[in-house]
Design a protein around this motif. Structure first.
Motif, PDB file in Angstrom:
ATOM      1  N   ALA A 211       0.835  -1.200   0.000  1.00 55.63           N
ATOM      2  CA  ALA A 211       0.000   0.000   0.000  1.00 55.63           C
ATOM      3  C   ALA A 211       0.868   1.247   0.000  1.00 55.63           C
ATOM      4  O   ALA A 211       0.507   2.271   0.572  1.00 55.63           O
ATOM      5  CB  ALA A 211      -0.946   0.000   1.199  1.00 55.63           C
ATOM      6  N   GLY A 212       2.039   1.156  -0.647  1.00 53.51           N
ATOM      7  CA  GLY A 212       2.918   2.311  -0.763  1.00 53.51           C
ATOM      8  C   GLY A 212       2.380   3.326  -1.753  1.00 53.51           C
ATOM      9  O   GLY A 212       1.400   3.071  -2.465  1.00 53.51           O
ATOM     10  N   THR A 213       3.013   4.452  -1.833  1.00 54.94           N
ATOM     11  CA  THR A 213       2.510   5.570  -2.626  1.00 54.94           C
ATOM     12  C   THR A 213       2.460   5.300  -4.121  1.00 54.94           C
ATOM     13  O   THR A 213       1.750   6.000  -4.852  1.00 54.94           O
ATOM     14  CB  THR A 213       3.368   6.824  -2.370  1.00 54.94           C
ATOM     15  OG1 THR A 213       4.756   6.475  -2.532  1.00 54.94           O
ATOM     16  CG2 THR A 213       3.156   7.347  -0.961  1.00 54.94           C
ATOM     17  N   ALA A 214       3.190   4.289  -4.621  1.00 58.31           N
ATOM     18  CA  ALA A 214       3.193   3.987  -6.049  1.00 58.31           C
ATOM     19  C   ALA A 214       2.172   2.916  -6.424  1.00 58.31           C
ATOM     20  O   ALA A 214       2.060   2.555  -7.597  1.00 58.31           O
ATOM     21  CB  ALA A 214       4.583   3.544  -6.503  1.00 58.31           C
ATOM     22  N   THR A 215       1.423   2.408  -5.453  1.00 61.59           N
ATOM     23  CA  THR A 215       0.378   1.432  -5.747  1.00 61.59           C
ATOM     24  C   THR A 215      -0.964   2.147  -5.908  1.00 61.59           C
ATOM     25  O   THR A 215      -1.160   3.259  -5.417  1.00 61.59           O
ATOM     26  CB  THR A 215       0.249   0.398  -4.617  1.00 61.59           C
ATOM     27  OG1 THR A 215      -0.187   1.067  -3.412  1.00 61.59           O
ATOM     28  CG2 THR A 215       1.580  -0.303  -4.357  1.00 61.59           C
TER      29      THR A 215
END
Length: 239
Positions: A211-215
């Motif tokens: 659930a990181g910022t690039a997902t």
């Protein structure tokens, strides 16, 4: 976005039977979120923090000078008065104006997501800075509730809270909120709380492991937290 100052109730457009209602009595105002299924929760909530489960999430407003000796016991005694079961409830506490809660939601092909944020910033603080510290907490608090319909691993749940915290800090930076103790840009308040509730629904055919910022998921969390923090902070001084 749907601020509670214009409506005391919220019903999700995307997630059936999810509601949030602002109510109050002599013991203070509260926002009660009701979900149709038990959620797996991860939070730093005062009552049932850590990993737990609930279908009732409560954000309870306490006085600015609140200094409860045993807040968990107080909450346990309040829940039956509110018609709520202890084993089905997770409770946050705040001194912020609940009428200025901000709500935003999104529906994606792989999940649904709702974010509710209340903000009180009297004790704005910058993490990592030299500042005055206290043995307990002072009233204030940015409280965020994230409701996720879909499947997420435990690791992704932790990742989601990291992303939410980054988005909150970014919002405060752009607002220009400062730590009164040292004048530096605040990253939060000294008593912030966040809760993530996950339905575990397999209807979307996906298990989110990150659930990181690039997902897709992380980007959605970031947007909703950023927007609701901005609105709840900038409107909190309105009457």
């Amino acid at each position: 976005m749907q601020p509670f100052r214009s409506n005391s109730a919220f019903r999700s457009e995307y997630w059936q039977d999810v509601t949030a209602r602002l109510s109050g009595d002599r013991d203070g105002d509260r926002i009660t979120v009701v979900t149709p299924v038990q959620l797996r929760t991860l939070s730093n909530a005062v009552f049932k923090g850590g990993f737990s489960s609930a279908d009732r999430l409560v954000n309870w407003k306490v006085p600015l000078d609140y200094n409860g000796v045993d807040p968990q016991e107080e909450i346990a005694s309040q829940l039956p008065r509110w018609g709520l079961e202890l084993k089905r409830s997770v409770v946050l506490m705040t001194a912020a104006k609940l009428t200025h809660a901000s709500v935003e939601e999104i529906a994606d092909s792989h999940f649904k997501l709702i974010c509710i944020t209340t903000s009180g910033t009297r004790n704005a603080a910058r993490a990592g800075s030299d500042r005055t510290v206290y043995p307990a907490w002072r009233a204030g608090t940015i409280n965020t509730m994230l409701l996720f319909d879909g499947q997420m691993t435990d690791a992704a749940m932790v990742n989601a809270l990291m992303t939410a915290t980054e988005a909150k800090a970014a919002a405060l930076q752009d607002i220009g909120l400062r730590d009164a103790d040292n004048g530096l840009i605040a990253t939060g308040t000294s008593t912030d709380a966040v809760i993530l509730g996950v339905s575990g629904s397999s209807a979307y055919g996906a298990v989110h492991e990150y659930a990181g910022t690039a997902t897709e998921l992380g980007a959605a969390i970031g947007r909703l937290v950023y927007h609701t923090v901005c609105e709840s902070v900038t409107t909190q001084h309105e009457e």
